[in-house]
Write a protein that holds these residues in place. Structure first.
Motif, PDB file in Angstrom:
ATOM      1  N   PRO A  40       0.806  -1.225   0.000  1.00  0.00           N
ATOM      2  CA  PRO A  40       0.000   0.000   0.000  1.00  0.00           C
ATOM      3  C   PRO A  40       0.840   1.278   0.000  1.00  0.00           C
ATOM      4  O   PRO A  40       0.462   2.278  -0.639  1.00  0.00           O
ATOM      5  N   THR A  41       1.985   1.277   0.693  1.00  0.00           N
ATOM      6  CA  THR A  41       2.858   2.449   0.679  1.00  0.00           C
ATOM      7  C   THR A  41       3.456   2.663  -0.708  1.00  0.00           C
ATOM      8  O   THR A  41       3.519   3.796  -1.211  1.00  0.00           O
ATOM      9  N   THR A  42       3.878   1.572  -1.346  1.00  0.00           N
ATOM     10  CA  THR A  42       4.406   1.681  -2.704  1.00  0.00           C
ATOM     11  C   THR A  42       3.324   2.159  -3.668  1.00  0.00           C
ATOM     12  O   THR A  42       3.586   2.962  -4.574  1.00  0.00           O
ATOM     13  N   MET A  43       2.094   1.708  -3.476  1.00  0.00           N
ATOM     14  CA  MET A  43       0.979   2.174  -4.312  1.00  0.00           C
ATOM     15  C   MET A  43       0.770   3.672  -4.146  1.00  0.00           C
ATOM     16  O   MET A  43       0.509   4.396  -5.126  1.00  0.00           O
ATOM     17  N   ALA A  44       0.898   4.166  -2.913  1.00  0.00           N
ATOM     18  CA  ALA A  44       0.752   5.604  -2.675  1.00  0.00           C
ATOM     19  C   ALA A  44       1.823   6.397  -3.422  1.00  0.00           C
ATOM     20  O   ALA A  44       1.575   7.518  -3.896  1.00  0.00           O
ATOM     21  N   MET A  97       3.046   5.582  -6.301  1.00  0.00           N
ATOM     22  CA  MET A  97       2.604   5.656  -7.697  1.00  0.00           C
ATOM     23  C   MET A  97       1.575   6.777  -7.868  1.00  0.00           C
ATOM     24  O   MET A  97       1.599   7.516  -8.855  1.00  0.00           O
ATOM     25  N   LEU A  98       0.665   6.907  -6.911  1.00  0.00           N
ATOM     26  CA  LEU A  98      -0.316   7.994  -6.945  1.00  0.00           C
ATOM     27  C   LEU A  98       0.384   9.342  -6.872  1.00  0.00           C
ATOM     28  O   LEU A  98       0.003  10.305  -7.557  1.00  0.00           O
ATOM     29  N   LEU A 141      -5.788   5.886  -9.317  1.00  0.00           N
ATOM     30  CA  LEU A 141      -6.009   4.780  -8.390  1.00  0.00           C
ATOM     31  C   LEU A 141      -6.400   3.497  -9.118  1.00  0.00           C
ATOM     32  O   LEU A 141      -5.892   2.415  -8.797  1.00  0.00           O
ATOM     33  N   GLU A 142      -7.289   3.585 -10.100  1.00  0.00           N
ATOM     34  CA  GLU A 142      -7.715   2.362 -10.792  1.00  0.00           C
ATOM     35  C   GLU A 142      -6.539   1.696 -11.501  1.00  0.00           C
ATOM     36  O   GLU A 142      -6.385   0.471 -11.467  1.00  0.00           O
ATOM     37  N   ARG A 143      -5.671   2.490 -12.111  1.00  0.00           N
ATOM     38  CA  ARG A 143      -4.498   1.920 -12.801  1.00  0.00           C
ATOM     39  C   ARG A 143      -3.553   1.264 -11.790  1.00  0.00           C
ATOM     40  O   ARG A 143      -2.969   0.204 -12.057  1.00  0.00           O
ATOM     41  N   VAL A 144      -3.406   1.879 -10.631  1.00  0.00           N
ATOM     42  CA  VAL A 144      -2.516   1.320  -9.614  1.00  0.00           C
ATOM     43  C   VAL A 144      -3.083   0.008  -9.076  1.00  0.00           C
ATOM     44  O   VAL A 144      -2.344  -0.973  -8.877  1.00  0.00           O
ATOM     45  N   VAL A 145      -4.389  -0.040  -8.838  1.00  0.00           N
ATOM     46  CA  VAL A 145      -5.004  -1.288  -8.367  1.00  0.00           C
ATOM     47  C   VAL A 145      -4.893  -2.367  -9.437  1.00  0.00           C
ATOM     48  O   VAL A 145      -4.616  -3.539  -9.138  1.00  0.00           O
ATOM     49  N   GLU A 146      -5.079  -1.992 -10.692  1.00  0.00           N
ATOM     50  CA  GLU A 146      -4.898  -2.964 -11.774  1.00  0.00           C
ATOM     51  C   GLU A 146      -3.486  -3.536 -11.768  1.00  0.00           C
ATOM     52  O   GLU A 146      -3.276  -4.742 -11.955  1.00  0.00           O
ATOM     53  N   ALA A 147      -2.495  -2.672 -11.522  1.00  0.00           N
ATOM     54  CA  ALA A 147      -1.090  -3.090 -11.548  1.00  0.00           C
ATOM     55  C   ALA A 147      -0.673  -3.887 -10.326  1.00  0.00           C
ATOM     56  O   ALA A 147       0.448  -4.400 -10.271  1.00  0.00           O
ATOM     57  N   ALA A 178       4.272  13.988  -2.713  1.00  0.00           N
ATOM     58  CA  ALA A 178       3.116  13.865  -1.827  1.00  0.00           C
ATOM     59  C   ALA A 178       1.990  13.144  -2.546  1.00  0.00           C
ATOM     60  O   ALA A 178       1.649  13.483  -3.683  1.00  0.00           O
ATOM     61  N   SER A 179       1.401  12.163  -1.876  1.00  0.00           N
ATOM     62  CA  SER A 179       0.254  11.445  -2.412  1.00  0.00           C
ATOM     63  C   SER A 179      -1.031  12.070  -1.876  1.00  0.00           C
ATOM     64  O   SER A 179      -1.101  12.438  -0.699  1.00  0.00           O
ATOM     65  N   PRO A 180      -2.074  12.128  -2.710  1.00  0.00           N
ATOM     66  CA  PRO A 180      -3.346  12.715  -2.247  1.00  0.00           C
ATOM     67  C   PRO A 180      -4.171  11.759  -1.385  1.00  0.00           C
ATOM     68  O   PRO A 180      -5.146  12.173  -0.773  1.00  0.00           O
ATOM     69  N   LEU A 181      -3.787  10.496  -1.360  1.00  0.00           N
ATOM     70  CA  LEU A 181      -4.519   9.547  -0.515  1.00  0.00           C
ATOM     71  C   LEU A 181      -3.627   8.369  -0.184  1.00  0.00           C
ATOM     72  O   LEU A 181      -2.571   8.153  -0.799  1.00  0.00           O
ATOM     73  N   ARG A 182      -4.061   7.615   0.804  1.00  0.00           N
ATOM     74  CA  ARG A 182      -3.386   6.350   1.116  1.00  0.00           C
ATOM     75  C   ARG A 182      -4.433   5.321   1.519  1.00  0.00           C
ATOM     76  O   ARG A 182      -5.506   5.665   2.024  1.00  0.00           O
ATOM     77  N   LEU A 183      -4.107   4.078   1.265  1.00  0.00           N
ATOM     78  CA  LEU A 183      -4.979   2.966   1.602  1.00  0.00           C
ATOM     79  C   LEU A 183      -4.487   2.333   2.902  1.00  0.00           C
ATOM     80  O   LEU A 183      -3.317   1.961   3.013  1.00  0.00           O
ATOM     81  N   VAL A 184      -5.400   2.224   3.863  1.00  0.00           N
ATOM     82  CA  VAL A 184      -5.074   1.630   5.153  1.00  0.00           C
ATOM     83  C   VAL A 184      -5.870   0.334   5.281  1.00  0.00           C
ATOM     84  O   VAL A 184      -7.103   0.362   5.355  1.00  0.00           O
TER      85      VAL A 184
END
Length: 426
Positions: free
Chosen positions: A291-295, A297-298, A304-310, A357-363
């Protein structure tokens, strides 16, 4: 949450969540029903009465269990290895692809180790039979890169071994140039499997490697500042990308630079897969978890959809993972991640200290594997050979103290107890 219903059609129903399942082609408010460890049905308003257990996930993001394409989980047997289970339960990652920790000599022992984990662990076989027992150097002795032995091992563990891995930088190949890569391609061809290629410090240069790769092979550390060198973006990378070579982030402790990724995004070359390269030297930073690595990418500008796909169907397709891994389509394994989405400004750093800076993070709030929540696991001790900063050591001590305080305090007070065995048998 409801109690058991003997006539229930489903074992579990997650209701009210915002589903994001690129592989299944679904996004928005959907319920997910589970039976016998598999997704039974997905729909906007499934009947609660049909489930033995109902969990309300309103306001939460629901995704397939994440697939981390590049990890090292041969803990206790290799320099880089970690146990995935203490991270999986709070990160949403249910499939951990081990990227070459083991070669032919040790793969039977690795397979036995991986079978004990709570998560799925498909593996890429290292073309070097010795694997990653040491920090570097597995292909400096060319005899270790035994094609026949690698092919025999991959065929013996078909289904568990889903590809091959080779590390191509000067620290690992020594004077042998691209020969370890040639041998890895030969083995992959013989087995009809993809190949993951680690890039890093030249020689050999990335431009020397790319012509040998086939469509569907993977370059990991695709946004590496070390591999990019002083010239940054390599034009040869564009040709390989257009020819069907897949780009994987592979963050790790030295493989990800924001400026290189941003140049690739500007060139219309987003990574096909986003992975952590989580290992003993990246677990406590700078990668931390998926999730931190995904943030990150954002923060670099991916959606977000592209990151979840990846991090779901992308890696599953890249390696041909069977059975619906990476999606929540009916019939797929009920590997499910439930996240709270926090909005704000979250500062993050790459491996060189560049910040974005990421605009969101997934917890992550719950991670299900085959329809059952993964249970909490305490982190493993840090191996003595891992370099840590004073700040990292201090944070680890504070975390240990906080966990100890939680576990040494009574779980509830007197008002939270009930008399289990009445003294007069009433």
């Amino acid at each position: 949450m409801s109690g058991d219903r003997p006539s229930a059609r489903w074992d579990l129903l997650l209701t009210g969540g915002d589903l994001l399942d690129p592989g299944g082609g679904r996004a928005g408010r959907h319920d997910v029903a589970v039976r016998d460890g598999r997704v039974a049905e997905v729909g906007p308003s499934l009947p609660r009465a049909a489930a033995a257990e109902v969990v309300d996930v309103s306001g939460r993001l629901v995704t397939p269990g994440l697939v981390d394409l590049h990890t090292h989980v041969y803990g206790g047997a290799t320099y880089w290895g970690i146990d995935p289970d203490p991270v999986a339960w709070h990160s949403g990652v249910t499939t951990w692809v081990d990227a070459g920790s083991s070669g032919a000599y040790s793969f039977p022992a690795f397979a036995a180790t991986a079978a004990r984990y709570a998560v799925r662990v498909p593996a890429l076989l290292n073309i070097s039979a010795v694997g990653l027992i040491a920090p570097v150097g597995e292909s400096r002795e060319l005899a270790n890169c035994d094609v026949e032995l690698a092919v025999t091992t991959a065929r013996a563990y078909r289904g568990r071994i889903v590809g091959f891995k080779v590390r191509m930088d000067r620290h690992n190949v020594g004077v042998h140039g691209v020969e370890p890569l040639r041998r890895a391609v030969e083995a992959a061809d013989a087995c009809g499997l993809p190949l993951m290629v680690h890039i890093g410090a030249a020689p050999p240069a990335v431009a020397d490697l790319l012509p040998l790769l086939r469509p569907g092979d993977l370059i990991t550390h695709c946004a590496s500042g070390i591999a990019a060198g002083p010239d940054g973006f390599d034009p040869a990378s564009r040709e390989a990308y257009q020819a069907g070579v897949l780009f994987d982030v592979g963050h790790g402790s030295g493989g990800f630079a924001f400026d290189v990724l941003e140049a690739q995004l500007a060139a219309g070359m987003p990574p096909h897969t986003v992975s952590t390269d989580l290992h003993s030297r990246s677990l406590h930073g700078p990668a931390f978890d998926l999730p931190t690595t995904m943030a990150k990418m954002l923060a670099a500008g991916m959606g977000l959809e592209r990151v979840v796909e990846a991090t779901t169907i992308g890696p599953a397709r890249a390696l041909g993972l069977a059975g619906g891994v990476g999606t929540l389509a009916p019939g797929a394994p009920a590997d499910i991640a439930v996240f709270a989405v926090e909005h704000g400004r979250f500062e993050l750093a790459d491996v060189h200290g560049q910040r974005r800076a990421s605009p969101l993070r997934l917890v992550n709030e719950t991670t299900y594997r085959d329809g059952r929540p993964l249970t909490p696991r305490l982190p493993e001790p840090v191996p003595s050979w891992i370099p840590l900063t004073d700040a990292q050591r201090g944070a680890l001590r504070r975390r240990e103290t906080a966990v100890r305080r939680l576990l040494t305090s009574p779980l509830v007070g007197p008002d939270g107890l009930a008399e289990q065995f009445p003294r007069h048998g009433g």
